[in-house]
Design a protein around this motif. Structure first.
Motif, PDB file in Angstrom:
ATOM      1  N   LEU A  17      -2.031   1.132   7.697  1.00  0.00           N
ATOM      2  CA  LEU A  17      -1.073   0.684   6.688  1.00  0.00           C
ATOM      3  C   LEU A  17      -1.193   1.514   5.419  1.00  0.00           C
ATOM      4  O   LEU A  17      -0.191   1.967   4.858  1.00  0.00           O
ATOM      5  CB  LEU A  17      -1.292  -0.797   6.367  1.00  0.00           C
ATOM      6  CG  LEU A  17      -0.435  -1.372   5.223  1.00  0.00           C
ATOM      7  CD1 LEU A  17       1.046  -1.212   5.527  1.00  0.00           C
ATOM      8  CD2 LEU A  17      -0.788  -2.833   4.982  1.00  0.00           C
ATOM      9  N   VAL A  18      -2.423   1.743   4.953  1.00  0.00           N
ATOM     10  CA  VAL A  18      -2.625   2.554   3.756  1.00  0.00           C
ATOM     11  C   VAL A  18      -2.041   3.954   3.966  1.00  0.00           C
ATOM     12  O   VAL A  18      -1.349   4.497   3.100  1.00  0.00           O
ATOM     13  CB  VAL A  18      -4.121   2.635   3.392  1.00  0.00           C
ATOM     14  CG1 VAL A  18      -4.356   3.664   2.290  1.00  0.00           C
ATOM     15  CG2 VAL A  18      -4.628   1.274   2.945  1.00  0.00           C
ATOM     16  N   PHE A  25       5.395   6.764   0.067  1.00  0.00           N
ATOM     17  CA  PHE A  25       5.483   6.996  -1.375  1.00  0.00           C
ATOM     18  C   PHE A  25       5.546   8.490  -1.687  1.00  0.00           C
ATOM     19  O   PHE A  25       6.235   8.907  -2.627  1.00  0.00           O
ATOM     20  CB  PHE A  25       4.283   6.367  -2.086  1.00  0.00           C
ATOM     21  CG  PHE A  25       4.209   4.866  -1.961  1.00  0.00           C
ATOM     22  CD1 PHE A  25       5.347   4.102  -1.788  1.00  0.00           C
ATOM     23  CD2 PHE A  25       2.982   4.213  -2.016  1.00  0.00           C
ATOM     24  CE1 PHE A  25       5.280   2.724  -1.673  1.00  0.00           C
ATOM     25  CE2 PHE A  25       2.905   2.838  -1.910  1.00  0.00           C
ATOM     26  CZ  PHE A  25       4.048   2.087  -1.733  1.00  0.00           C
ATOM     27  N   ARG A  26       4.814   9.288  -0.913  1.00  0.00           N
ATOM     28  CA  ARG A  26       4.836  10.740  -1.137  1.00  0.00           C
ATOM     29  C   ARG A  26       6.226  11.302  -0.894  1.00  0.00           C
ATOM     30  O   ARG A  26       6.736  12.106  -1.697  1.00  0.00           O
ATOM     31  CB  ARG A  26       3.804  11.422  -0.223  1.00  0.00           C
ATOM     32  CG  ARG A  26       3.842  12.940  -0.310  1.00  0.00           C
ATOM     33  CD  ARG A  26       2.771  13.591   0.545  1.00  0.00           C
ATOM     34  NE  ARG A  26       2.930  13.330   1.971  1.00  0.00           N
ATOM     35  CZ  ARG A  26       3.772  13.967   2.768  1.00  0.00           C
ATOM     36  NH1 ARG A  26       4.597  14.894   2.270  1.00  0.00           N
ATOM     37  NH2 ARG A  26       3.834  13.681   4.061  1.00  0.00           N
ATOM     38  N   GLU A  75      -0.170  -1.664  -4.102  1.00  0.00           N
ATOM     39  CA  GLU A  75       1.013  -1.500  -3.245  1.00  0.00           C
ATOM     40  C   GLU A  75       0.696  -0.789  -1.936  1.00  0.00           C
ATOM     41  O   GLU A  75       1.478  -0.868  -0.990  1.00  0.00           O
ATOM     42  CB  GLU A  75       2.111  -0.752  -4.004  1.00  0.00           C
ATOM     43  CG  GLU A  75       2.766  -1.571  -5.094  1.00  0.00           C
ATOM     44  CD  GLU A  75       4.019  -0.919  -5.636  1.00  0.00           C
ATOM     45  OE1 GLU A  75       4.446   0.131  -5.085  1.00  0.00           O
ATOM     46  OE2 GLU A  75       4.588  -1.445  -6.603  1.00  0.00           O
ATOM     47  N   PHE A  76      -0.435  -0.100  -1.864  1.00  0.00           N
ATOM     48  CA  PHE A  76      -0.792   0.607  -0.634  1.00  0.00           C
ATOM     49  C   PHE A  76      -1.305  -0.350   0.441  1.00  0.00           C
ATOM     50  O   PHE A  76      -1.454   0.045   1.593  1.00  0.00           O
ATOM     51  CB  PHE A  76      -1.861   1.660  -0.922  1.00  0.00           C
ATOM     52  CG  PHE A  76      -1.351   2.843  -1.694  1.00  0.00           C
ATOM     53  CD1 PHE A  76      -1.052   4.036  -1.050  1.00  0.00           C
ATOM     54  CD2 PHE A  76      -1.167   2.758  -3.061  1.00  0.00           C
ATOM     55  CE1 PHE A  76      -0.577   5.120  -1.766  1.00  0.00           C
ATOM     56  CE2 PHE A  76      -0.700   3.847  -3.790  1.00  0.00           C
ATOM     57  CZ  PHE A  76      -0.402   5.030  -3.140  1.00  0.00           C
ATOM     58  N   TYR A 109      -9.327  -6.131  -0.366  1.00  0.00           N
ATOM     59  CA  TYR A 109      -8.567  -5.001   0.139  1.00  0.00           C
ATOM     60  C   TYR A 109      -9.380  -4.346   1.245  1.00  0.00           C
ATOM     61  O   TYR A 109     -10.593  -4.164   1.102  1.00  0.00           O
ATOM     62  CB  TYR A 109      -8.293  -3.988  -0.971  1.00  0.00           C
ATOM     63  CG  TYR A 109      -7.499  -4.556  -2.119  1.00  0.00           C
ATOM     64  CD1 TYR A 109      -6.107  -4.596  -2.071  1.00  0.00           C
ATOM     65  CD2 TYR A 109      -8.141  -5.069  -3.244  1.00  0.00           C
ATOM     66  CE1 TYR A 109      -5.373  -5.128  -3.119  1.00  0.00           C
ATOM     67  CE2 TYR A 109      -7.411  -5.607  -4.302  1.00  0.00           C
ATOM     68  CZ  TYR A 109      -6.035  -5.636  -4.230  1.00  0.00           C
ATOM     69  OH  TYR A 109      -5.313  -6.171  -5.261  1.00  0.00           O
ATOM     70  N   VAL A 110      -8.716  -3.993   2.350  1.00  0.00           N
ATOM     71  CA  VAL A 110      -9.389  -3.380   3.490  1.00  0.00           C
ATOM     72  C   VAL A 110      -8.836  -1.981   3.695  1.00  0.00           C
ATOM     73  O   VAL A 110      -7.624  -1.782   3.783  1.00  0.00           O
ATOM     74  CB  VAL A 110      -9.185  -4.210   4.775  1.00  0.00           C
ATOM     75  CG1 VAL A 110      -9.858  -3.517   5.963  1.00  0.00           C
ATOM     76  CG2 VAL A 110      -9.729  -5.614   4.601  1.00  0.00           C
ATOM     77  N   SER A 111      -9.731  -1.003   3.750  1.00  0.00           N
ATOM     78  CA  SER A 111      -9.347   0.363   4.070  1.00  0.00           C
ATOM     79  C   SER A 111     -10.347   0.896   5.084  1.00  0.00           C
ATOM     80  O   SER A 111     -11.527   1.108   4.769  1.00  0.00           O
ATOM     81  CB  SER A 111      -9.348   1.239   2.810  1.00  0.00           C
ATOM     82  OG  SER A 111      -9.005   2.579   3.135  1.00  0.00           O
ATOM     83  N   GLY A 112      -9.881   1.079   6.318  1.00  0.00           N
ATOM     84  CA  GLY A 112     -10.768   1.549   7.370  1.00  0.00           C
ATOM     85  C   GLY A 112     -11.890   0.570   7.622  1.00  0.00           C
ATOM     86  O   GLY A 112     -11.666  -0.618   7.839  1.00  0.00           O
ATOM     87  N   GLN A 113     -13.134   1.047   7.551  1.00  0.00           N
ATOM     88  CA  GLN A 113     -14.301   0.213   7.837  1.00  0.00           C
ATOM     89  C   GLN A 113     -14.810  -0.530   6.600  1.00  0.00           C
ATOM     90  O   GLN A 113     -15.826  -1.213   6.684  1.00  0.00           O
ATOM     91  CB  GLN A 113     -15.436   1.098   8.371  1.00  0.00           C
ATOM     92  CG  GLN A 113     -15.088   1.907   9.616  1.00  0.00           C
ATOM     93  CD  GLN A 113     -14.795   1.028  10.804  1.00  0.00           C
ATOM     94  OE1 GLN A 113     -13.640   0.816  11.160  1.00  0.00           O
ATOM     95  NE2 GLN A 113     -15.826   0.504  11.420  1.00  0.00           N
TER      96      GLN A 113
END
Length: 206
Positions: A17-18, A25-26, A75-76, A109-113
């Protein structure tokens, strides 16, 4: 405590998702990966891996990407049809402190591990970002990255491999590390158990 298959799926979903939001956005900004790399200080290859969901990105590195894309970090972590919660109004808050009760819950917030649990409510003139960070085993090492501010990490449980300016330091429960964040650094859990860290960074990320 070993990471479960279900937790792996949750982590991978958050990571994808991130990356998808970053790509969206880019493109909305009309930036190439090269342009985003120049503005964020991260490599083209790493940003490409993040966008494809192959690599996770830490919050401090994501903060640099968010600034380059003129988007709030929050928002990410939200689907397009699920708006990020608006920031709490600060007009009526005192300038000198916030009080955060345990029963009020905490934003995660969760990003990867990695799961980041925010420990402090917003304050209009406060600059520290305190968090409890849970780092699951495995995953790819994120790119070493330098940014403005300072960073502090205190290991509560597990072990943490913390690389500062190319030198690796293994931290155990009770160990801590404090650095100027402009020095390239990265961290990694190379054990088979979840590592829990109390982390404080500047500037605020949210």
């Amino acid at each position: 405590m070993r990471a479960t298959a279900r937790q792996d799926r949750v982590d991978n979903n958050g990571q994808a998702l991130v990356g998808a939001r970053m790509r969206q956005f880019r493109k909305e900004r009309g930036l190439t990966l090269r342009g985003l790399a120049t503005q964020s200080g991260l490599s083209i290859g790493f940003l490409s891996q993040v966008e494809r969901g192959i690599s996770a990105i830490g919050l401090t590195a994501l903060n640099g990407v968010a600034a380059a894309l003129d988007r709030p970090v929050a928002e990410f972590f939200h689907e397009e049809d699920q708006a990020a919660p608006p920031p709490a109004p600060t007009d009526d808050l005192p300038d000198h402190f916030t009080l955060t009760r345990a029963q009020n819950g905490a934003t995660e917030y969760v990003s990867g591990q990695t799961t980041y649990r925010m420990l402090s409510d917003r304050g209009p003139h406060l600059v520290l970002e305190p968090m409890v960070v849970h780092i699951a085993p495995g995953g790819r090492r994120e790119e070493a990255y330098g940014h403005a501010g300072e960073e502090f990490a205190y290991v509560v449980s597990g072990e943490l491999l913390y690389e500062v300016d190319g030198v690796e330091h293994r931290l155990y429960p009770g160990d801590s590390l404090h650095l100027r964040s402009s020095t390239p650094h990265r961290l990694y859990n190379d054990t088979d158990e979840v590592t829990t860290v109390v982390s404080v960074v500047t500037p605020r990320l949210f």
